[in-house]
Design an enzyme around this catalytic site. Structure first.
Site, mmCIF file in Angstrom:
data_model
loop_
_atom_site.group_PDB
_atom_site.id
_atom_site.type_symbol
_atom_site.label_atom_id
_atom_site.label_comp_id
_atom_site.label_asym_id
_atom_site.label_seq_id
_atom_site.Cartn_x
_atom_site.Cartn_y
_atom_site.Cartn_z
ATOM 1 C CE LYS A 51 -39.443 -41.107 14.753
ATOM 2 N NZ LYS A 51 -39.835 -40.719 16.144
ATOM 3 C CB SER A 75 -38.980 -51.752 19.220
ATOM 4 O OG SER A 75 -38.095 -50.820 19.930
ATOM 5 C CD GLU A 201 -29.468 -33.054 21.735
ATOM 6 O OE1 GLU A 201 -29.217 -34.135 21.010
ATOM 7 O OE2 GLU A 201 -28.637 -32.591 22.494
ATOM 8 N N GLY A 205 -28.346 -37.340 26.836
ATOM 9 C CA GLY A 205 -28.019 -37.750 25.497
ATOM 10 C C GLY A 205 -27.754 -36.394 24.549
ATOM 11 C CG ASP A 207 -27.328 -36.780 20.112
ATOM 12 O OD1 ASP A 207 -27.812 -37.135 21.380
ATOM 13 O OD2 ASP A 207 -27.450 -36.787 18.812
ATOM 14 C CB SER A 301 -43.232 -35.486 19.647
ATOM 15 O OG SER A 301 -42.297 -35.643 20.860
HETATM 16 C C1 LIG Z 1 -38.838 -40.003 17.071
HETATM 17 C C2 LIG Z 1 -39.296 -38.854 18.214
HETATM 18 C C3 LIG Z 1 -38.847 -37.874 18.503
HETATM 19 C C4 LIG Z 1 -37.553 -37.340 18.068
HETATM 20 O O1 LIG Z 1 -37.839 -37.091 16.402
HETATM 21 P P1 LIG Z 1 -36.576 -37.084 15.576
HETATM 22 O O2 LIG Z 1 -36.867 -36.777 14.090
HETATM 23 O O3 LIG Z 1 -35.625 -38.139 15.750
HETATM 24 O O4 LIG Z 1 -35.611 -35.719 15.975
HETATM 25 C C5 LIG Z 1 -39.578 -37.217 19.447
HETATM 26 N N1 LIG Z 1 -40.404 -37.572 20.279
HETATM 27 C C6 LIG Z 1 -41.412 -38.720 19.693
HETATM 28 C C7 LIG Z 1 -42.566 -39.082 20.617
HETATM 29 C C8 LIG Z 1 -40.654 -39.599 18.732
HETATM 30 O O5 LIG Z 1 -41.248 -40.725 18.463
#
Ligand SMILES: *Cc1c(COP(=O)(O)O)cnc(C)c1O
Length: 316
Positions: A51, A75, A201, A205, A207, A301
């Site tokens: 992020k 948060s 996904e 969830g 969606d 991620s």
């Molecule tokens: C935010 C996040 C995601 C999903 O990312 P999007 O851009 O909302 O699809 C996946 N893994 C982690 C660890 C995140 O913080």
């Protein structure tokens, strides 16, 4: 809207702050999955998730355009990322979080220098408050995924993967609001359209799966997946058309599949990841993403998991 040039510019913009994360491999994981897997290690990124890439790009643009104050409504990993870059640039930031926000996450935001304001329990309480605070203080509200600068920042992961593994066949990506996968799609399909991109996904969830099937943005409620970064109720206005146009496949995984993958990664590869990152490995281990002789990249991620909550994220 967002193109390869925007992502290349984002890379220049964020290069002084973010890490170029490694592409890890594990023979145990390859043996278990029966395929060749590479792990894009965004859990080792600054602030513990990807992020920060979008946040740095968006906040630097905002500050250049005169913002004196930054707000966000999260948060989780986005809140930490925005607090971190605002702190580094010396710009005050308020992160609006739910009344029941996890204490460890609030402490992380504060440690980066962000101020925390509690408001309501849902994002429809928090987002208007964060926007109002921004409007009243010559500030800018930074959304978590549905913004061109955010998408471009996340897309820099796609550029890195193509450089680190030019012969990649498939990239497997978690999907929440879709900012991460939209950025990766935009970068990778512009450079190497034959690389397949698969989104994942949680089943509870789905969606984005429902939206792709019906051809229009569809929301789901009551998503309490352990993959808390993927709990967004619907894809974004900007991200959804990118997925509709370019995504090769979207698959879902069960909570049990996520838990088993999380356990396997922590025990066997020694990488501390969070459930939202484990969905990619879960999809590969379940045979839902990537073929036998393909080189598969799973995007890990993030790695922000509360150790006291870890037990409840593992199989019984
Ligand atoms: C935010 C996040 C995601 C999903 O990312 P999007 O851009 O909302 O699809 C996946 N893994 C982690 C660890 C995140 O913080």
């Amino acid at each position: 809207m967002v193109n390869l040039e925007d992502i290349k510019k984002a890379r220049e913009e964020i290069g002084d702050i973010i890490h170029k994360t490694p592409l890890l491999s594990s023979e145990l994981l390859n043996a278990r999955a029966g395929r060749r897997i590479f792990l894009k290690a965004e859990h080792l990124q600054k602030t513990g998730s990807f992020k920060i890439r979008g946040a740095v790009n968006a906040v630097k643009h905002a500050v250049r355009n005169g913002a004196e104050f930054i707000t966000a409504a999260s948060s989780g990993n986005h809140g930490q990322a925005v607090a971190c870059i605002a702190g580094k640039l010396g710009i005050p930031a308020v992160i609006v979080v739910p009344q029941d926000a996890n204490r460890a996450k609030v402490a992380a935001i504060e440690a980066y220098g962000g101020k925390v304001e509690y408001c309501g329990f849902t994002s429809s309480d928090r987002i208007p408050r964060a926007m109002q605070l921004a409007a009243e203080n010559s500030g800018v509200y930074i959304p978590p995924y549905d913004h061109p600068h955010i998408i471009a920042g996340q897309g820099t992961i796609g550029l890195e993967i193509l450089e680190q593994l030019p012969e990649v066949d498939v990239i497997v990506v978690p999907v929440g609001g879709g900012g991460l996968i939209s950025g990766i799609l935009t970068a990778v399909k512009a450079i190497k359209p034959e690389v397949r991109i698969v989104g994942v996904e949680p089943e509870t969830g789905n969606d984005t799966q429902l939206s792709l099937k019906s051809g229009k943005i569809t929301s789901v409620s009551g998503n309490f997946s352990i993959a808390d970064g993927l709990r967004t109720s619907q894809p974004g206005e900007l991200t959804f058309p990118i997925l509709q146009k370019q995504l090769d496949d979207l698959v879902v995984v069960t909570e049990e599949e996520i838990k088993s993958a999380l356990q396997f990664i922590i025990e066997r590869t020694k990488q501390l990841i969070e459930p939202s990152a484990a969905v990619t490995v879960a999809a590969i281990l379940a045979g839902k993403a990537g073929g036998q002789d393909e080189r598969i990249v799973a995007v890990l991620s993030g790695g922000n998991i509360d150790l006291l909550e870890l037990r409840s994220c593992l199989p019984e």
